[in-house]
Design a protein around this motif. Structure first.
Motif, PDB file in Angstrom:
ATOM      1  N   SER A  25      23.283-114.235 -42.911  1.00  0.00           N
ATOM      2  CA  SER A  25      23.135-115.640 -43.294  1.00  0.00           C
ATOM      3  C   SER A  25      21.763-116.209 -42.964  1.00  0.00           C
ATOM      4  CB  SER A  25      24.218-116.486 -42.610  1.00  0.00           C
ATOM      5  OG  SER A  25      24.118-116.399 -41.197  1.00  0.00           O
ATOM      6  N   LYS A  26      20.968-115.486 -42.170  1.00  0.00           N
ATOM      7  CA  LYS A  26      19.633-115.972 -41.798  1.00  0.00           C
ATOM      8  C   LYS A  26      18.765-114.785 -41.415  1.00  0.00           C
ATOM      9  CE  LYS A  26      16.551-119.123 -40.457  1.00  0.00           C
ATOM     10  NZ  LYS A  26      15.974-120.107 -41.386  1.00  0.00           N
ATOM     11  N   LEU A  27      17.530-114.782 -41.928  1.00  0.00           N
ATOM     12  CA  LEU A  27      16.552-113.774 -41.514  1.00  0.00           C
ATOM     13  C   LEU A  27      15.197-114.448 -41.453  1.00  0.00           C
ATOM     14  CD1 LEU A  27      16.010-110.788 -40.816  1.00  0.00           C
ATOM     15  CD2 LEU A  27      15.463-110.433 -43.238  1.00  0.00           C
ATOM     16  N   GLU A  28      14.583-114.439 -40.289  1.00  0.00           N
ATOM     17  CA  GLU A  28      13.303-115.113 -40.068  1.00  0.00           C
ATOM     18  C   GLU A  28      12.347-114.151 -39.380  1.00  0.00           C
ATOM     19  OE1 GLU A  28      11.131-118.068 -41.040  1.00  0.00           O
ATOM     20  OE2 GLU A  28      13.185-118.809 -40.786  1.00  0.00           O
ATOM     21  N   GLN A  32      19.101 -96.850 -33.659  1.00  0.00           N
ATOM     22  CA  GLN A  32      18.328 -95.750 -34.253  1.00  0.00           C
ATOM     23  C   GLN A  32      17.336 -96.242 -35.298  1.00  0.00           C
ATOM     24  OE1 GLN A  32      20.619 -93.083 -36.900  1.00  0.00           O
ATOM     25  NE2 GLN A  32      22.342 -94.506 -36.661  1.00  0.00           N
ATOM     26  N   TYR A  33      17.463 -97.520 -35.729  1.00  0.00           N
ATOM     27  CA  TYR A  33      16.558 -98.063 -36.740  1.00  0.00           C
ATOM     28  C   TYR A  33      15.628 -99.141 -36.180  1.00  0.00           C
ATOM     29  CZ  TYR A  33      20.054 -95.859 -39.733  1.00  0.00           C
ATOM     30  OH  TYR A  33      20.900 -94.950 -40.319  1.00  0.00           O
ATOM     31  N   THR A  34      15.764 -99.466 -34.905  1.00  0.00           N
ATOM     32  CA  THR A  34      14.962-100.537 -34.301  1.00  0.00           C
ATOM     33  C   THR A  34      14.256-100.017 -33.058  1.00  0.00           C
ATOM     34  OG1 THR A  34      16.845-101.322 -32.981  1.00  0.00           O
ATOM     35  CG2 THR A  34      16.512-102.360 -35.136  1.00  0.00           C
ATOM     36  N   GLU A  35      13.149-100.659 -32.730  1.00  0.00           N
ATOM     37  CA  GLU A  35      12.440-100.342 -31.489  1.00  0.00           C
ATOM     38  C   GLU A  35      12.905-101.228 -30.346  1.00  0.00           C
ATOM     39  OE1 GLU A  35       8.302-100.645 -32.467  1.00  0.00           O
ATOM     40  OE2 GLU A  35       8.213 -98.591 -33.215  1.00  0.00           O
ATOM     41  N   ALA A  36      13.472-102.371 -30.666  1.00  0.00           N
ATOM     42  CA  ALA A  36      14.051-103.273 -29.673  1.00  0.00           C
ATOM     43  C   ALA A  36      15.143-104.064 -30.361  1.00  0.00           C
ATOM     44  CB  ALA A  36      12.999-104.205 -29.092  1.00  0.00           C
ATOM     45  N   LEU A  37      16.208-104.340 -29.639  1.00  0.00           N
ATOM     46  CA  LEU A  37      17.338-105.082 -30.198  1.00  0.00           C
ATOM     47  C   LEU A  37      17.975-105.895 -29.083  1.00  0.00           C
ATOM     48  CD1 LEU A  37      19.439-105.695 -32.452  1.00  0.00           C
ATOM     49  CD2 LEU A  37      20.669-103.635 -31.682  1.00  0.00           C
ATOM     50  N   ARG A  38      18.154-107.180 -29.340  1.00  0.00           N
ATOM     51  CA  ARG A  38      18.759-108.071 -28.338  1.00  0.00           C
ATOM     52  C   ARG A  38      19.748-108.997 -29.025  1.00  0.00           C
ATOM     53  NH1 ARG A  38      15.546-112.951 -25.438  1.00  0.00           N
ATOM     54  NH2 ARG A  38      17.324-113.985 -24.454  1.00  0.00           N
ATOM     55  N   VAL A  39      20.920-109.122 -28.452  1.00  0.00           N
ATOM     56  CA  VAL A  39      21.916-110.090 -28.929  1.00  0.00           C
ATOM     57  C   VAL A  39      21.635-111.418 -28.239  1.00  0.00           C
ATOM     58  CG1 VAL A  39      24.349-110.674 -29.096  1.00  0.00           C
ATOM     59  CG2 VAL A  39      23.629-108.276 -29.292  1.00  0.00           C
ATOM     60  N   LEU A  40      21.260-112.417 -29.022  1.00  0.00           N
ATOM     61  CA  LEU A  40      20.962-113.735 -28.464  1.00  0.00           C
ATOM     62  C   LEU A  40      22.222-114.542 -28.207  1.00  0.00           C
ATOM     63  CD1 LEU A  40      17.889-114.702 -30.675  1.00  0.00           C
ATOM     64  CD2 LEU A  40      17.883-113.742 -28.362  1.00  0.00           C
ATOM     65  N   GLY A  41      23.305-114.181 -28.881  1.00  0.00           N
ATOM     66  CA  GLY A  41      24.557-114.890 -28.646  1.00  0.00           C
ATOM     67  C   GLY A  41      25.576-114.576 -29.715  1.00  0.00           C
ATOM     68  N   SER A  44      33.899-110.914 -28.509  1.00  0.00           N
ATOM     69  CA  SER A  44      35.228-111.442 -28.274  1.00  0.00           C
ATOM     70  C   SER A  44      35.318-112.908 -28.697  1.00  0.00           C
ATOM     71  CB  SER A  44      35.592-111.318 -26.793  1.00  0.00           C
ATOM     72  OG  SER A  44      36.856-111.865 -26.551  1.00  0.00           O
ATOM     73  N   GLY A  45      36.285-113.202 -29.567  1.00  0.00           N
ATOM     74  CA  GLY A  45      36.514-114.572 -29.977  1.00  0.00           C
ATOM     75  C   GLY A  45      35.379-115.200 -30.735  1.00  0.00           C
ATOM     76  N   ALA A  46      34.631-114.428 -31.526  1.00  0.00           N
ATOM     77  CA  ALA A  46      33.491-114.967 -32.262  1.00  0.00           C
ATOM     78  C   ALA A  46      33.493-114.402 -33.674  1.00  0.00           C
ATOM     79  CB  ALA A  46      32.191-114.618 -31.548  1.00  0.00           C
ATOM     80  N   ASN A  47      32.818-115.090 -34.596  1.00  0.00           N
ATOM     81  CA  ASN A  47      32.668-114.566 -35.953  1.00  0.00           C
ATOM     82  C   ASN A  47      31.234-114.697 -36.468  1.00  0.00           C
ATOM     83  OD1 ASN A  47      32.536-117.314 -36.478  1.00  0.00           O
ATOM     84  ND2 ASN A  47      34.524-117.402 -37.492  1.00  0.00           N
ATOM     85  N   LYS A  48      30.290-114.958 -35.549  1.00  0.00           N
ATOM     86  CA  LYS A  48      28.885-115.039 -35.919  1.00  0.00           C
ATOM     87  C   LYS A  48      28.049-114.599 -34.723  1.00  0.00           C
ATOM     88  CE  LYS A  48      25.497-118.114 -38.119  1.00  0.00           C
ATOM     89  NZ  LYS A  48      25.288-119.443 -38.751  1.00  0.00           N
ATOM     90  N   ALA A  49      26.911-113.980 -35.004  1.00  0.00           N
ATOM     91  CA  ALA A  49      26.024-113.542 -33.927  1.00  0.00           C
ATOM     92  C   ALA A  49      24.581-113.751 -34.343  1.00  0.00           C
ATOM     93  CB  ALA A  49      26.265-112.077 -33.589  1.00  0.00           C
ATOM     94  N   SER A  50      23.731-114.008 -33.355  1.00  0.00           N
ATOM     95  CA  SER A  50      22.294-114.120 -33.570  1.00  0.00           C
ATOM     96  C   SER A  50      21.615-112.952 -32.872  1.00  0.00           C
ATOM     97  CB  SER A  50      21.758-115.448 -33.012  1.00  0.00           C
ATOM     98  OG  SER A  50      22.260-116.538 -33.768  1.00  0.00           O
ATOM     99  N   LEU A  51      20.714-112.272 -33.601  1.00  0.00           N
ATOM    100  CA  LEU A  51      20.031-111.088 -33.097  1.00  0.00           C
ATOM    101  C   LEU A  51      18.521-111.298 -33.122  1.00  0.00           C
ATOM    102  CD1 LEU A  51      21.943-108.351 -35.150  1.00  0.00           C
ATOM    103  CD2 LEU A  51      22.489-109.165 -32.852  1.00  0.00           C
ATOM    104  N   TYR A  52      17.841-110.624 -32.196  1.00  0.00           N
ATOM    105  CA  TYR A  52      16.380-110.519 -32.224  1.00  0.00           C
ATOM    106  C   TYR A  52      16.054-109.030 -32.190  1.00  0.00           C
ATOM    107  CZ  TYR A  52      11.583-110.351 -30.488  1.00  0.00           C
ATOM    108  OH  TYR A  52      10.251-110.066 -30.335  1.00  0.00           O
ATOM    109  N   PHE A  53      15.190-108.578 -33.118  1.00  0.00           N
ATOM    110  CA  PHE A  53      14.851-107.154 -33.145  1.00  0.00           C
ATOM    111  C   PHE A  53      13.486-106.959 -33.798  1.00  0.00           C
ATOM    112  CE2 PHE A  53      16.921-107.979 -37.197  1.00  0.00           C
ATOM    113  CZ  PHE A  53      16.168-107.253 -38.119  1.00  0.00           C
ATOM    114  N   TYR A  54      12.920-105.776 -33.560  1.00  0.00           N
ATOM    115  CA  TYR A  54      11.776-105.358 -34.361  1.00  0.00           C
ATOM    116  C   TYR A  54      11.904-103.870 -34.651  1.00  0.00           C
ATOM    117  CZ  TYR A  54       9.713-104.699 -29.632  1.00  0.00           C
ATOM    118  OH  TYR A  54       9.476-104.381 -28.324  1.00  0.00           O
ATOM    119  N   ALA A  98       8.472-109.417 -35.620  1.00  0.00           N
ATOM    120  CA  ALA A  98       9.854-109.237 -35.186  1.00  0.00           C
ATOM    121  C   ALA A  98      10.729-110.131 -36.064  1.00  0.00           C
ATOM    122  CB  ALA A  98      10.006-109.606 -33.709  1.00  0.00           C
ATOM    123  N   PHE A  99      12.049-110.005 -35.888  1.00  0.00           N
ATOM    124  CA  PHE A  99      12.962-110.719 -36.777  1.00  0.00           C
ATOM    125  C   PHE A  99      14.083-111.372 -35.971  1.00  0.00           C
ATOM    126  CE2 PHE A  99      11.018-107.294 -39.114  1.00  0.00           C
ATOM    127  CZ  PHE A  99      10.573-107.940 -40.264  1.00  0.00           C
TER     128      PHE A  99
END
Length: 279
Positions: free
Chosen positions: A223-226, A260-269, A190-200, A238-239
């Motif tokens: 825009s970023k993958l680390e 279905q493509y990840t073993e863990a997925l978290r929205v950091l913000g 809601s009210g956002a246009n960017k998100a940061s994710l952590y997954f493996y 992890a990424f």
């Protein structure tokens, strides 16, 4: 608006400038010597929010801070892009011939490698902060020492700009993240246009490619993958990913597809994209 904001650094630091750019003059700033202390301050409630550098356009990502994001129960609620102009500061009257040592934060020294490399006889001394380095020089009055810091530090502590703009590239930016404590469950887009994710993903061929295909299929910009090491699993990674979108429904659809493509997925913000303004 938070009443107080934890920053890594002290008066005259770039974190102070970035915090004022994002929050304005009202909040009190709580200086911290380390990024870990910033996170701890927000988690404990000593600070209502925190500001933490995450990457620089010249020297890349600050990898330990990705680990802090991964392990802390915080959310990213905003970002700041700050143009960084590094100068060589010294006591008034000091000349280049007088300089024997240069003090600054390691990231600042790395941003100025070309200039500093022209003076191999200088001793480079890493410190906790650019602003703190300038303050210590003003207090110690050591004529053989110079510091790498911003013009705001020179003005605050009465130092002279011995050599301006010594960073390796004029387009030198640092990206800062705004951190807050986790809130109760709410619409993550809601009210956002960017998100940061952590997954493996599963440790098998093509697993990351399938995630990236889903990002593209739903029309988001990566825009970023680390990649970051997974503790206890050598050579498994992890990424951390940043994705940009025009409509919240795009991000919501991606979150539905990715499990279905990840073993863990978290929205950091989720947050509004920062704007890069040149000074």
């Amino acid at each position: 608006m938070p009443a107080n904001v934890a920053i890594q650094g002290f008066r005259g630091s770039f974190h102070e400038v970035a915090a004022r750019q994002y929050f304005g003059a009202a909040p009190a700033l709580l200086p911290c010597a380390t990024f870990g202390a910033v996170v701890a301050g927000v988690l404990s409630g000593a600070a209502d929010a925190g500001l933490m550098a995450i990457e620089n356009s010249l020297v890349g990502s600050i990898m330990p801070n990705f680990a802090l994001l991964e392990r802390a129960a915080l959310r990213i609620s905003g970002e700041v892009y700050l143009p960084i102009q590094q100068h060589l500061l010294a006591l008034p009257g000091t000349t280049l011939a007088d300089v024997q040592a240069v003090h600054s934060h390691p990231m600042a020294l790395r941003q100025c490698g070309g200039f500093l490399g022209q003076h191999p006889h200088w001793q480079l001394i890493e410190t906790d902060d650019t602003g703190h380095s300038a303050e210590r020089l003003a207090q110690a009055q050591t004529p053989a020492v110079a510091v790498v810091a911003g013009r705001q530090a020179a003005e605050l502590f009465g130092l002279a700009v011995l050599v301006p703009d010594i960073h390796d590239d004029p387009l030198n930016y640092t990206r800062f993240l705004v951190l807050e404590r986790q809130l109760p469950a709410s619409d993550p887009a809601s009210g956002a246009n960017k998100a940061s994710l952590y997954f493996y993903t599963p440790h098998q061929p093509g697993s990351l490619a399938r995630v990236l295909t889903e990002v593209a299929r739903h029309g988001l910009n990566l825009s970023k993958l680390e990649s970051v090491p997974r503790l206890g699993q050598p050579w498994h990674y992890a990424f951390h990913a940043d994705v940009e979108f025009e409509e919240p429904t795009q991000f919501a659809a991606l979150l539905t597809a990715l499990p279905q493509y990840t073993e863990a997925l978290r929205v950091l913000g989720t947050y509004w994209r920062g704007i890069m303004n040149e000074e």
